[in-house]
Motif scaffolding. Structure first.
Motif, PDB file in Angstrom:
ATOM      1  N   PHE A 381     -27.393 -22.961   4.441  1.00  0.00           N
ATOM      2  CA  PHE A 381     -27.448 -24.481   4.011  1.00  0.00           C
ATOM      3  C   PHE A 381     -25.852 -24.620   3.282  1.00  0.00           C
ATOM      4  CE2 PHE A 381     -28.153 -28.146   1.150  1.00  0.00           C
ATOM      5  CZ  PHE A 381     -28.539 -29.004   1.969  1.00  0.00           C
ATOM      6  N   LEU A 382     -25.087 -25.592   3.650  1.00  0.00           N
ATOM      7  CA  LEU A 382     -23.736 -25.710   3.169  1.00  0.00           C
ATOM      8  C   LEU A 382     -23.825 -27.168   2.745  1.00  0.00           C
ATOM      9  CD1 LEU A 382     -21.570 -24.249   5.945  1.00  0.00           C
ATOM     10  CD2 LEU A 382     -22.639 -22.885   3.896  1.00  0.00           C
ATOM     11  N   SER A 383     -23.679 -27.157   1.233  1.00  0.00           N
ATOM     12  CA  SER A 383     -23.682 -28.591   0.699  1.00  0.00           C
ATOM     13  C   SER A 383     -22.669 -29.589   0.353  1.00  0.00           C
ATOM     14  CB  SER A 383     -24.252 -28.407  -0.862  1.00  0.00           C
ATOM     15  OG  SER A 383     -23.414 -27.757  -1.600  1.00  0.00           O
ATOM     16  N   THR A 384     -21.501 -28.958   0.776  1.00  0.00           N
ATOM     17  CA  THR A 384     -20.257 -29.667   0.467  1.00  0.00           C
ATOM     18  C   THR A 384     -19.491 -29.704   1.983  1.00  0.00           C
ATOM     19  OG1 THR A 384     -20.090 -28.777  -1.523  1.00  0.00           O
ATOM     20  CG2 THR A 384     -17.994 -29.676  -0.663  1.00  0.00           C
ATOM     21  N   ASP A 385     -18.741 -30.887   2.040  1.00  0.00           N
ATOM     22  CA  ASP A 385     -17.884 -31.176   3.575  1.00  0.00           C
ATOM     23  C   ASP A 385     -16.912 -30.245   3.693  1.00  0.00           C
ATOM     24  OD1 ASP A 385     -16.467 -32.237   5.408  1.00  0.00           O
ATOM     25  OD2 ASP A 385     -16.450 -34.291   4.590  1.00  0.00           O
ATOM     26  N   MET A 386     -16.601 -29.696   4.658  1.00  0.00           N
ATOM     27  CA  MET A 386     -15.692 -28.603   5.038  1.00  0.00           C
ATOM     28  C   MET A 386     -14.286 -29.166   4.656  1.00  0.00           C
ATOM     29  SD  MET A 386     -16.645 -25.593   5.866  1.00  0.00           S
ATOM     30  CE  MET A 386     -18.419 -24.874   6.129  1.00  0.00           C
ATOM     31  N   THR A 387     -14.024 -30.366   4.560  1.00  0.00           N
ATOM     32  CA  THR A 387     -12.721 -30.850   4.314  1.00  0.00           C
ATOM     33  C   THR A 387     -12.153 -30.479   3.009  1.00  0.00           C
ATOM     34  OG1 THR A 387     -13.628 -32.905   3.628  1.00  0.00           O
ATOM     35  CG2 THR A 387     -12.940 -33.050   5.783  1.00  0.00           C
ATOM     36  N   GLU A 388     -13.408 -30.152   1.994  1.00  0.00           N
ATOM     37  CA  GLU A 388     -12.959 -29.661   0.709  1.00  0.00           C
ATOM     38  C   GLU A 388     -11.863 -28.274   0.758  1.00  0.00           C
ATOM     39  OE1 GLU A 388     -13.647 -30.448  -2.502  1.00  0.00           O
ATOM     40  OE2 GLU A 388     -14.382 -32.362  -1.605  1.00  0.00           O
ATOM     41  N   ARG A 389     -11.998 -27.766   1.809  1.00  0.00           N
ATOM     42  CA  ARG A 389     -11.280 -26.303   1.883  1.00  0.00           C
ATOM     43  C   ARG A 389      -9.545 -26.688   1.975  1.00  0.00           C
ATOM     44  NH1 ARG A 389      -9.528 -25.079   7.147  1.00  0.00           N
ATOM     45  NH2 ARG A 389     -10.084 -26.807   8.766  1.00  0.00           N
ATOM     46  N   ARG A 390      -9.401 -28.037   2.403  1.00  0.00           N
ATOM     47  CA  ARG A 390      -8.010 -28.533   2.722  1.00  0.00           C
ATOM     48  C   ARG A 390      -7.429 -29.372   1.415  1.00  0.00           C
ATOM     49  NH1 ARG A 390      -7.286 -31.895   6.403  1.00  0.00           N
ATOM     50  NH2 ARG A 390      -9.510 -32.247   7.288  1.00  0.00           N
ATOM     51  N   LYS A 391      -8.259 -29.421   0.547  1.00  0.00           N
ATOM     52  CA  LYS A 391      -7.845 -30.130  -0.628  1.00  0.00           C
ATOM     53  C   LYS A 391      -6.975 -29.540  -1.802  1.00  0.00           C
ATOM     54  CE  LYS A 391     -11.523 -33.764  -1.175  1.00  0.00           C
ATOM     55  NZ  LYS A 391     -12.285 -34.246  -1.912  1.00  0.00           N
ATOM     56  N   HIS A 392      -6.654 -28.025  -1.296  1.00  0.00           N
ATOM     57  CA  HIS A 392      -5.932 -27.305  -2.469  1.00  0.00           C
ATOM     58  C   HIS A 392      -4.728 -26.744  -1.908  1.00  0.00           C
ATOM     59  CE1 HIS A 392      -9.621 -27.356  -4.896  1.00  0.00           C
ATOM     60  NE2 HIS A 392     -10.478 -27.093  -3.922  1.00  0.00           N
TER      61      HIS A 392
END
Length: 531
Positions: A381-392
């Motif tokens: 169960f993944l609680s956070t949007d995968m777009t977060e990986r591209r915020k850094h």
């Protein structure tokens, strides 16, 4: 013909003249007297059979006494709590006055019990009315006392469900597997305290409830729930019906002293009031999205709203409908209200992380599920949007996610319940509902809902990381799950992030992979266009 009390017959004629007061009616009609004694000794199920078979059809006096016994055996929500008749009448009058004085309070199950307890320590009805009114009017959201609408009551039920999922996860699998409605299972959680607990226990709860508010009720209900489940499982009983739990709570003194229950309640790691309120509001928002309004009446609610997600026509290449019901029982309550929507599967969208990201980004949360060529089934169960990986901007893998992430195994020998994040140093115990599965204590990490502020040490927790070449779930002491770029295989290992054992064989090959979203999840894909 009227019945004055259980052991006396009083016969009245229509003319007002009384006859028979000097007669021993048991000698006149010994068969009816014998049947009445049998009625008094019978349990509910036996009485049902008697009623269907016409056991008290004749004579008329027998039916009258049977009715009196049955009606006075009905469990009223107005708890007697050692009150005499005058006390009960006063409690009823106070409740009527409260209903008139607070017309917007349309659903409040604990109010009768609360009045019955507080009137014990009030000089008169007016003082009791004033005391309860102050609790109703208290408006600090972080230390509330009384739910006053069906919407807030159901949100509290869901919040307790989230807490119970952490302290006794195995039972949710049993409930979900039995096709019972989880929302209904938890619907009377607060009444375990204010309707089922004996007076000497309930009054000890009231001692701390008046000082600390609603949070204490979560503690006591969780402690009661956990203790009940351990006893029931140890006696090889599966609590498929909430009445089993209610009966146990009513007789809790046989198994647990009030001091032991108090100790257990305050040993349960619990989020702060602010964090609990955040989760409560998130659950309330989900209910409103589902169509529940603040003015909703319970009777109308059950005619217009179906709590359980229907998995009858569920179709998946990875799990069965029953297995998906179990997985859905493990996710936070505010998401379990809604039906799953398939976002990605390897059969239709190909085997590549690029395709995976393009279909999954913009959805939060999601459930990743994998079936291997060996027919093992597991996921996360993944609680956070995968777009977060591209915020850094860093070229290295950056971890993101929240403490609501967990990993699980559905089909494996032995099958395991979800392994949720565990920061507590307390020792693990064995969950008796599974063969060799660790049952960990509830996490001390604050429950997250709509991104509450987290301490710095928790921001660095290794939940999710991904780039174009790999997707990683869990990073402390080993990856709980790592998928390669072509989605054809991966590996799993023990992981300190989730305190999890390997989810399947260490190195596996993927037969089928699916990602399921939540029907009401909000898409943010327009904010972060693909790069």
């Amino acid at each position: 013909m009227t019945i004055s009390e259980l052991g006396n017959w009083e016969i009245c004629s229509s003319s007002g003249m009384k006859y028979g007061q000097f007669v021993d009616w048991e000698m006149i009609d010994p068969e009816a007297a014998k049947r009445y004694q049998q009625i008094l000794k019978s349990e509910h199920q036996q009485l049902k059979a008697m009623g269907r078979g016409g056991f008290w059809a004749m004579p008329h006096t027998l039916r009258a006494k049977a009715y009196y016994h049955i009606i006075h055996s009905i469990n009223s929500r107005l708890k007697r709590y050692c009150l005499n008749e005058a006390g009960l009448n006063s409690a009823k009058k106070i409740l009527l006055c409260l209903g008139s004085y607070f017309p917007d309070m349309n659903f409040c199950p604990i109010l009768p019990a609360l009045v019955s307890l507080i009137i014990h320590f009030s000089q008169d009805e007016a003082e009791c009315f004033h005391s309860v009114s102050r609790l109703i009017c208290y408006n600090d959201p972080n230390k509330r006392y009384i739910d006053q609408t069906f919407l807030t009551y159901r949100a509290s039920c869901m919040t307790f469900g989230d807490l119970a999922n952490r302290c006794c996860r195995g039972i949710r699998k049993l409930i979900a597997s039995s096709h019972q409605n989880l929302f209904e299972f938890y619907s009377d959680w607060i009444m375990w305290i204010f309707a089922d607990l004996p007076f000497t226990y309930a009054i000890r709860v009231l001692d701390v409830y008046l000082l600390e508010g609603y949070k204490v009720l979560y503690r006591f209900a969780a402690a009661t729930y956990s203790h009940v489940i351990k006893i029931l499982i140890s006696e090889y009983l599966i609590p498929n019906d909430i009445t089993i739990t209610s009966e146990f709570v009513q007789n809790v003194a046989r198994h647990c002293t009030v001091e032991k229950l108090l100790e257990a309640a305050f040993m349960i790691p619990m989020a702060t009031r602010k964090e609990l309120n955040l989760l409560f509001n998130a659950n309330k928002d989900s209910l409103m999205q589902k169509g529940v309004s603040i003015h909703q009446k319970r009777s109308l609610m059950y005619r217009t709203f179906y709590w359980n997600v229907n998995f009858t026509n569920f179709s998946s290449s990875v799990v069965t409908g029953t297995e998906m019901r179990v997985v859905w029982a493990w996710i936070p309550e505010r998401f379990a209200l809604f039906s799953p929507i398939r976002l990605f599967n390897t059969a239709d969208h190909g085997r590549s992380l690029a395709s995976f990201y393009s279909h999954v980004e913009g959805h939060e949360p999601v459930v990743l599920m994998i079936k291997t060529v060996d027919e093992e089934v597991f996921g996360a169960f993944l609680s956070t949007d995968m777009t977060e990986r591209r915020k850094h901007d860093s070229e290295e893998l950056t971890y993101f996610g929240t403490g609501e992430c967990f990993v699980f195994t559905v089909r494996h020998i032995p099958a395991t319940p979800p392994q949720q994040v565990q920061i507590s140093n307390s020792a693990s115990s064995q969950d008796p509902s599974f063969l060799t599965i660790p049952f960990t204590a509830p996490s001390e990490e604050p429950i997250t809902a709509k991104e509450p502020k987290r301490p710095k040490e928790q921001e660095a927790a290794m939940f999710i990381a991904g780039d174009d070449s790999q997707l990683i779930i869990g990073g402390d002491g080993g990856h709980a799950l790592c998928l390669q770029e072509d989605l054809k295989g991966g590996y799993t290992a023990s992981c300190d992030t989730f305190k999890s054992i390997p989810l399947c064989k260490t190195h596996f090959r993927v037969q089928s992979l699916e990602v399921w979203g939540i029907q009401n999840s909000i898409s943010f894909s327009h904010c972060f266009p693909p790069q």
